[in-house]
Scaffold this active site. Sequence first.
Site, PDB file in Angstrom:
ATOM      1  CE  LYS A  50      -4.536  -1.212   1.820  1.00 13.48           C
ATOM      2  NZ  LYS A  50      -5.535  -0.787   0.316  1.00 13.48           N
ATOM      3  NE  ARG A  51       6.723  -0.274   1.442  1.00 13.34           N
ATOM      4  CZ  ARG A  51       7.921   0.038   1.156  1.00 13.34           C
ATOM      5  NH1 ARG A  51       8.450   1.092   0.380  1.00 13.34           N
ATOM      6  NH2 ARG A  51       8.940  -0.875   0.939  1.00 13.34           N
TER       7      ARG A  51
END
Length: 453
Positions: free
Chosen positions: A249-250
């Site tokens: 997700k980063r």
Amino acid sequence: MSDIRVRFAPSPTGYLHVGGARTALFNYLFAKNTGGKFILRIEDTDLARSTDESINAILRSMKWLGLEWDEGPETGGAFGPYFQTERLDTYNKYAAQMLESGHAYYCFCSQQEKKEGDEAQQGSKYPGTCRSVSLAEARKRLAAGEKAAVRFKMPDSEIKFKDIVRGEVSFDGSLFGDMVIIRQDGVPTYNYAVVIDDALMQITHVLRGDDHISNTPKQIAIYEAIGFKMPEFGHISMILGPDGSRLSKRHGATSVEEYNKNGILPGAFVNYLALLGWAPEGDREIFSKEELMTEFSLSRVSKSPAIFDSTKLKWMNGMYIRSLSDEALLDAALPFMISAGLVNGEEAKDKREWLLKIIKTIKSSFDLLTDAPARAALFFREDYEIKKDDPEVARYIENKDITAKVIEFITDEINSMPEYNPAGVKAAIKKAQKTLGFSGHDVFMPLRVSLTG
């Protein structure tokens, strides 16, 4: 029609992510390229984490990608059911068979002992505490009310297989402990259930992420113990972020539905995913789904990790946007325009011809469907605010000599046109540059400021 049968078997513990979507796509393309069958199976034996919401999200994502399955949920087929929780009797049947043949045994170890000894959870080898318990003794203990799991006896020999992507792969079987195949609650474990399902569904090729490669020797041992025909295995490299770490997700959106909501077209997403680990011949990058079906080959799937580049995906999406007909692009953009409050559903029907003209005008100016409302907003306003704090805008407000001459010249040219049309406007702008001796910038900017602020 070939005998090739492949499957995509997600666990419904969350949304369909990029890695899973790429695995599904490669299976789908291989099946379509060879005239085989593509099966969707839901591996929902993680009862604590599996949800109906996740199942529905996976099915929605598969449909959005256009990966139609030949057998599976909603479709049915001769080898169902296609949910593992509906196949428990089948798993018990083959577990009982292996108990009788001596390939498996009941394990009465406590939950804590299993947690400490089971290599599937702790990476350590189960010491074989219950290996010596005979089947007859185990049945007496079960009849007395004791709880037991079922463990598979892993062979001590070398386990080798030829991976479609990676070539020869071997593991030392003695390094694996005896794995649980049926838990005390009667639910099968992944490495056992997947073998039973793949064998009974006549899967010929198991194509999956390389994070499963260490599971393969365990599964091969079960195939051999039961006497099932072995499929071919192929393990696809993982997808990394731009920084070389595993995609997460980063790095941005990770689920397929997020990309849909973020304005990516399904055709562009499929095209981009196909190029993550598969290399077509030549340097071509844009392929329709039908072309991918024709071109795809497992021989051109790379062992090296693929890098997910959001900028490249956005560029490709822009290429797809500009290749769409105005009708198709309007249909794709309308949900975003409605969500932005530019138009409602009824107005979209009544004003379709006008909306098509807007889409045609803005088509070349955006790469994401989410940007369409901002590009189209100008046409829905009767007034606008001139951005006086913009240095470029301020320059032409202050320099009224340039601005007035340009506006007056273009207005006269347009008014003298026999018929208003884009070609005539373009010619007027070029004429203004030549007649007034102004640069293109000095002609375009006053027009832009006057028309759009």
